[in-house]
Design an enzyme around this catalytic site. Structure first.
Site, short mmCIF file in Angstrom:
data_model
loop_
_atom_site.label_atom_id
_atom_site.label_comp_id
_atom_site.label_asym_id
_atom_site.label_seq_id
_atom_site.Cartn_x
_atom_site.Cartn_y
_atom_site.Cartn_z
N GLY A 27 -12.91 15.74 6.65
CA GLY A 27 -13.45 17.15 6.82
C GLY A 27 -13.94 17.30 7.86
O GLY A 27 -13.91 16.61 8.45
N MET A 28 -14.16 19.14 8.17
CA MET A 28 -14.50 19.50 9.35
C MET A 28 -15.45 20.51 8.75
O MET A 28 -15.45 21.31 8.10
CB MET A 28 -13.12 20.54 9.72
N ASP A 141 -30.26 22.57 2.51
CA ASP A 141 -29.31 23.40 2.40
C ASP A 141 -28.54 22.32 1.45
O ASP A 141 -27.16 21.30 1.81
CB ASP A 141 -28.43 23.01 3.45
#
Length: 356
Positions: A27-28, A141
């Site tokens: 993933g990025m 988050d």
């Protein structure tokens, strides 16, 4: 000295020690690319996160330093842990952590979760939060994609890049909107560990319902959707709003009554509804804590007070107000990496700091 091997992943150069093989993109993120790899020393699969240009600006250097310090400090079964860290010849930083097969976001978009999985996942989230909060850390988050799960249903909270000190004066813009606590949206002034409980409540609701509870298109719409279900915030909460514009907006909304969550979650257990009601409370000080949630009837099948540890010591946030040049952050980062390898028993310091 370690041999470094280069590979091109999504047009990005990954430059890692030959200890790791079989790089595959996972993933990025906003600040780095994550690949899976095989650790040939332990014969385990791991996640390797490349922090792009960590020394390009003081802000990025500080953010990377903070993430490194947190990963080093937080040691708990339900929190992702660091297994290696190194700086490449190109001065990129690589964090190596355990690899879990999937995350809660992928699970929730693939199929409905059965009751026992929802219970077990929520239990592990709360067990992790109890520990994190006891260390004086707020995640800020928390969302399904930051909650990793393996094939044994072991769960780990990850991505502490945004995490901040428990500080009543906390400020700023954090967290994916759907999971953002109202005090972050409303006051932009002060919030604490309770923001994570709200986010966990939104995740709990999503596990029960199979879709996000508050899918707002923007801040205004988000808050409006919340009040449709939970009613207008009480006056003592409204009175804490510092921004006059925000205060005007909240007072302009039609008065709404809190709706019974039972109407929304028709298939959920009474104990699940009761815990959710205690998590999704406008007033942060009246929200259930992670410790209280663990003792709630809904989590009783998994609750074990002797196996829900807290941190040995508070996280040291003394660096957080520092406004330092990049070179100073770099020296501090090198020092932290040396310390990590000295503690963990690294075979050779030259492997971590190859000659430039």
């Amino acid at each position: 000295m370690a041999e470094f091997v280069r590979a091109q992943i999504f047009g990005t150069t990954f430059e890692i020690t030959s200890r790791y093989s079989d790089l595959q993109p996972v993933g990025m993120g906003a600040f780095g690319l994550v690949c899976s790899a095989r650790d040939q020393l332990t014969n385990q699969n791991v996640a390797v996160k490349k922090i792009m240009k960590p020394f390009s600006t003081p802000v990025l250097a500080k953010r990377t330093y903070r993430e490194l310090k947190l990963l080093k400090h937080l040691r708990h079964e339900n929190v992702i842990s660091l297994s290696d860290i190194f700086i490449s010849p190109l001065e990129d930083i690589y964090f190596v952590t355990e690899l879990l097969g999937t995350d809660l976001h992928r699970l929730l978009t693939s199929r409905p979760l059965e009751k026992q999985f929802i219970q077990y996942f929520l239990y592990q989230i709360m067990r992790g939060l109890k520990y994190v909060h006891s260390a004086g850390v707020v995640h800020r988050d928390l969302k399904p994609s930051n909650i990793l799960v393996n094939e044994n249903c072991d769960l780990k909270i990850c991505d502490f890049g945004l995490a901040r000190i428990q500080d009543p004066q906390m400020t700023g813009y954090v967290s994916t909107r759907y999971y953002r606590a109202p005090e972050i949206m409303l006051t932009w002034q002060k919030y604490d560990v309770e923001v994570d409980i709200w986010s966990a409540g939104c995740i709990f609701a999503e596990m029960l319902e199979g879709k996000p509870l508050f899918p707002g298109k923007d801040h205004v719409n988000q808050f409006s959707i919340i009040t449709e279900l939970l009613g207008t915030p009480p006056d003592d909460v409204i009175n804490t709003i510092a921004s006059e514009n925000t205060l005007r907006f909240v007072k302009s909304l039609p008065k709404r009554e809190r709706q019974p969550l039972r109407n929304k979650f028709k298939n959920a257990d009474d104990s699940a509804i009761d815990l959710l009601e205690r998590m999704l409370v406008f007033d942060p000080k009246k929200r259930v804590t992670a410790t209280q949630a663990l003792a709630h009837e809904y989590l009783q099948p998994y609750h074990d007070p002797t196996d829900e540890p807290v941190a040995d010591e508070k996280f040291d946030w003394s660096f957080n107000d520092a406004d330092l040049p990049v070179d100073t952050w770099k020296i501090m980062m090198y020092s932290e990496i040396l310390d990590y390898h000295n503690v963990e028993g690294a075979p050779n310091m030259e492997e971590q700091f190859p000659p430039q």
